[in-house]
Scaffold this motif. Structure first.
Motif, PDB file in Angstrom:
ATOM      1  N   GLU A  51       0.833  -1.206   0.000  1.00 21.04           N
ATOM      2  CA  GLU A  51       0.000   0.000   0.000  1.00 21.04           C
ATOM      3  C   GLU A  51       0.868   1.256   0.000  1.00 21.04           C
ATOM      4  O   GLU A  51       0.528   2.265  -0.629  1.00 21.04           O
ATOM      5  N   LEU A  52       1.993   1.193   0.691  1.00 19.45           N
ATOM      6  CA  LEU A  52       2.904   2.341   0.748  1.00 19.45           C
ATOM      7  C   LEU A  52       3.490   2.638  -0.619  1.00 19.45           C
ATOM      8  O   LEU A  52       3.512   3.792  -1.062  1.00 19.45           O
ATOM      9  N   PHE A 102       0.926   4.160  -2.826  1.00 23.88           N
ATOM     10  CA  PHE A 102       0.713   5.577  -2.517  1.00 23.88           C
ATOM     11  C   PHE A 102       1.850   6.429  -3.047  1.00 23.88           C
ATOM     12  O   PHE A 102       1.629   7.501  -3.632  1.00 23.88           O
ATOM     13  N   PHE A 149       1.413   9.420  -5.619  1.00 27.12           N
ATOM     14  CA  PHE A 149       1.752  10.719  -5.025  1.00 27.12           C
ATOM     15  C   PHE A 149       2.869  11.389  -5.815  1.00 27.12           C
ATOM     16  O   PHE A 149       2.838  12.599  -6.059  1.00 27.12           O
ATOM     17  N   GLN A 156      -5.698   5.505  -3.618  1.00 25.32           N
ATOM     18  CA  GLN A 156      -4.501   6.315  -3.860  1.00 25.32           C
ATOM     19  C   GLN A 156      -4.553   6.984  -5.227  1.00 25.32           C
ATOM     20  O   GLN A 156      -4.074   8.108  -5.408  1.00 25.32           O
ATOM     21  N   CYS A 187      -4.777  11.307  -5.419  1.00 27.68           N
ATOM     22  CA  CYS A 187      -3.620  12.010  -5.972  1.00 27.68           C
ATOM     23  C   CYS A 187      -3.925  12.576  -7.357  1.00 27.68           C
ATOM     24  O   CYS A 187      -3.313  13.562  -7.775  1.00 27.68           O
TER      25      CYS A 187
END
Length: 253
Positions: A161-162, A165, A169, A218, A222
């Motif tokens: 998930e990071l 993102f 982003f 995400q 973004c």
């Protein structure tokens, strides 16, 4: 199973041609190739004028990193294939843009400057190298390193998930280097306004596509941020047009 049954099974597997399917296929095609279109006018402007000073090459870095991370995100959490194809095509497109900018800058130097390469490890000239191979080497190191980390943690939900993102982003900050470049120059001369207009239209479409297709959160969060930055750059165009802050002679070049 006879030939007739086999043909019937094949026919059943072929998607029915309906208005909804045509719109879906068209939207998918737009997602795959739409991201490349904004850079065509900028590429042509640089090629025509032999001047890349108005375009921030850090835009290419932003998209290269973002799309590399997005591809790695796919291995941990599959999303629609058109988005994956878009990332692959965008990476090749950005490398073409980088090569053009490097070649133009090298040929436009009246007094040849000292070469700067990745292996100099000079942070002052990061992503300002004078040879195209340094950019390739950096992306190979970055992709290999992140690929290895992803291989180790691909089953870790938090990591996946990071990285997802970070991918969207980073892409959301696509216009930030160009915004800063314009601010430093106090002008948008050399930047293709068509490119930014295409960015804006594409990002609005893309954000809507994410929402309709129920992409991971995400993506559309973004995407909204990206539209805001696009509008900010267009605001610079109008501001510097009616409040020029560069000498007339320079503006005429």
């Amino acid at each position: 199973m006879d030939i007739e049954d086999q043909m019937r099974n094949i026919a059943n597997e072929i998607p029915e041609i309906t208005v909804v399917n045509l719109v879906t296929w068209g939207a998918s095609g737009a997602m795959i190739f739409g991201g490349v279109i904004p850079f065509i006018p900028q590429y042509r402007d640089i090629k025509r004028t032999s001047d890349a000073d108005g375009f921030s090459i850090f835009v290419c870095l932003t998209l290269l990193v973002a799309n590399t991370l997005r591809i790695l995100f796919w291995f941990g959490k599959h999303f629609e294939l058109p988005l994956l194809a878009q990332s692959i095509i965008m990476i090749f497109t950005m490398l073409v843009m980088v090569q053009l900018c490097v070649n133009v800058k090298n040929h436009s130097e009246i007094i040849a400057m000292r070469p700067h390469t990745l292996t100099d490890f000079d942070t002052e000239y990061f992503w300002k190298w004078t040879d195209f191979s340094s950019y390739i080497e950096f992306m190979l190191v970055f992709s290999t390193g992140m690929g290895f980390v992803t291989f180790l943690f691909v089953d870790t939900v938090f990591y996946v998930e990071l990285i997802g993102f970070l991918a969207v982003f980073t892409e959301a900050l696509l216009g930030a280097p160009q915004f800063w470049k314009n601010f430093q120059n106090k002008s948008t001369i050399g930047m293709s306004i068509k490119m930014v207009c295409f960015w804006t239209m594409g990002d609005v479409f893309k954000t809507g596509y994410f929402i309709v297709r129920q992409a991971p959160p995400q993506f559309y969060i973004c995407g909204t941020m990206q539209v805001a930055i696009d509008i900010s750059i267009l605001s610079q165009v109008f501001y510097y047009k009616y409040h020029p802050q560069v000498p007339p002679k320079k503006a005429a070049q």
